[in-house]
Structures are given as structure tokens and as C-alpha cells.
Design an enzyme around this catalytic site. Sequence first.
Site, PDB file in Angstrom:
ATOM      1  N   ASP A   1       0.876  -1.177   0.000  1.00  0.00           N
ATOM      2  CA  ASP A   1       0.000   0.000   0.000  1.00  0.00           C
ATOM      3  C   ASP A   1       0.911   1.225   0.000  1.00  0.00           C
ATOM      4  O   ASP A   1       1.783   1.347   0.879  1.00  0.00           O
ATOM      5  CB  ASP A   1      -0.876   0.030   1.255  1.00  0.00           C
ATOM      6  CG  ASP A   1      -1.952  -1.044   1.223  1.00  0.00           C
ATOM      7  OD1 ASP A   1      -2.248  -1.559   0.132  1.00  0.00           O
ATOM      8  OD2 ASP A   1      -2.490  -1.376   2.297  1.00  0.00           O
TER       9      ASP A   1
ATOM     10  N   ASP B   1     -13.510  -4.857  -2.588  1.00  0.00           N
ATOM     11  CA  ASP B   1     -13.430  -4.792  -1.125  1.00  0.00           C
ATOM     12  C   ASP B   1     -14.814  -5.150  -0.602  1.00  0.00           C
ATOM     13  O   ASP B   1     -15.789  -4.442  -0.880  1.00  0.00           O
ATOM     14  CB  ASP B   1     -13.050  -3.378  -0.660  1.00  0.00           C
ATOM     15  CG  ASP B   1     -11.649  -2.988  -1.092  1.00  0.00           C
ATOM     16  OD1 ASP B   1     -10.837  -3.894  -1.385  1.00  0.00           O
ATOM     17  OD2 ASP B   1     -11.354  -1.777  -1.145  1.00  0.00           O
TER      18      ASP B   1
END
Length: 249
Positions: A9, A128
Site C-alpha cells: 500500500d 473490497d
Amino acid sequence: MKKIVPCLDVKDGKVVKGIQFVGLRTMGDPVEMAAYYSKNGADELVFLDIAATTEARGTMLKWVRETAQHVTVPFTVGGGVKTLQDAEQLLEAGADKIGINSAAVHHPSLLKEIAEKYGSQVVVAAIDAKQAAPGKWHVMIQGGKHDTGLDAIEWAKEVEKLGAGEILLTSMDSDGKKDGYDLLLTKAVVDAVAIPVTASGGCGHPQHIIDVFKETNVAAALAASIFHEGTHTIQEVKHLCQEQGVRVK
């Protein structure tokens, strides 16, 4: 042959890690970390630009170009891809695949556009998912902040129809908790589509990777903390997989 995929990330040019997308800690330089993983057994890499602002686009393209020069494995870049042009810039910078999440929900035709121009193999639909009821999950967007109300299983089938070549499935409920992948969610999505699925969210131990491989038919397992923090190495995970009868690359 199953794949082990470290996830990086990235925010403001640095690798960060949080729990359920918040409480971020800086872990290191994306290019250096990617080069290390590439040399030490990663089958692929995933970068998610979690700042994903227009202002940060130049920084993003810079580290993507540098990464392309330092790694020998395929890598996916996602975060803030809203248009065909955004995807083109990342592919030209050296990315092998493009991860698309929020924009796919807002503009499903974007998946089709990219697939028609570059092939389905470059289109990764990032989903997600958060549990809404037992056995039911909703698609979350905007870094997990907004519940679309879309059924995650139905959405997985839809992105496959639109041209996605694979799905990156993250359990919002498990993310960063290190308690293991959401096996029910993962199995439900894998069983609903024919394209490869990568499981993400919740890995805290090599056994979690072995479990998701044994309990579901995922193509790959994505992990961050256990590799970034040096708790376990990719080679160690692969060795344990083979010891327990899981064939890895």
C-alpha cells in the site's frame, strides 16, 4: 500452482500499513521493497496507491517506472484509476496489470474499455467486501468508507462479464487483523466465477495462506504485514506450503 503475492500500500511515495484501512504506519520505500520481494520468491506484486489523488499521479508514475526497472515479476498497480488514460499511463510506465475498484462501480464500462484495448489479462477488478448479513457481503468503495449496497458475489460475476481477467478480493472485516482470510467470502466468490481470484485481508501467519489454498480454489494469496514486518519470508511460506501438500510456484 498457487502464487504468493506481497501487497504494498503506497501513500505519498512510501509503503504504509494499517488495520481495516486506517491507522497507517510507514514501512519503507516501494521500489526497494519491490526489488527485494522480486529477488526473494514473490510470484507477483500488487501496489495500491491509497492516496490516489490527481496531485500524486506524477509521484505514482515515477515509482512505477523505477519499479519496472528493478523487478522481474509481473506487478499490478491500483488506486485512483478512473479513465482509460489513467490505465494507459500506468501501463506505459511499466505496470503489467491495472487494479480498478471504485471506478468500476461508478463506470462499469471502464473495465470493458481497458480489456478491449489491452486484453483481459491486464484488468484486475479489486473488490473490497464487507459482511452485511450471514453469508452476504456488500461491495465497499472509496477505501472502504462507502457501502454501495451491491452484493459482492453478484458484482464478481458482473466484472467477469465486463472483461476483468482476474479478481483481487479483500475482506474488509479481516483486513489487518492477522486472524486469517475470510474463507466463507473467498470460497463464495471463487465458486461464482471462472477467472482467477486472489485472496486478501487477514493474513497473520503462513498457516493462513495454506488454509486459504486448501479450503478454497483461489489462484493466489496476498499478504502484507507478515512480509513487511519480517515475521516470515516468502520462501518460508512456500516451504511450509510444500510440506503440507500445496503446490506453489
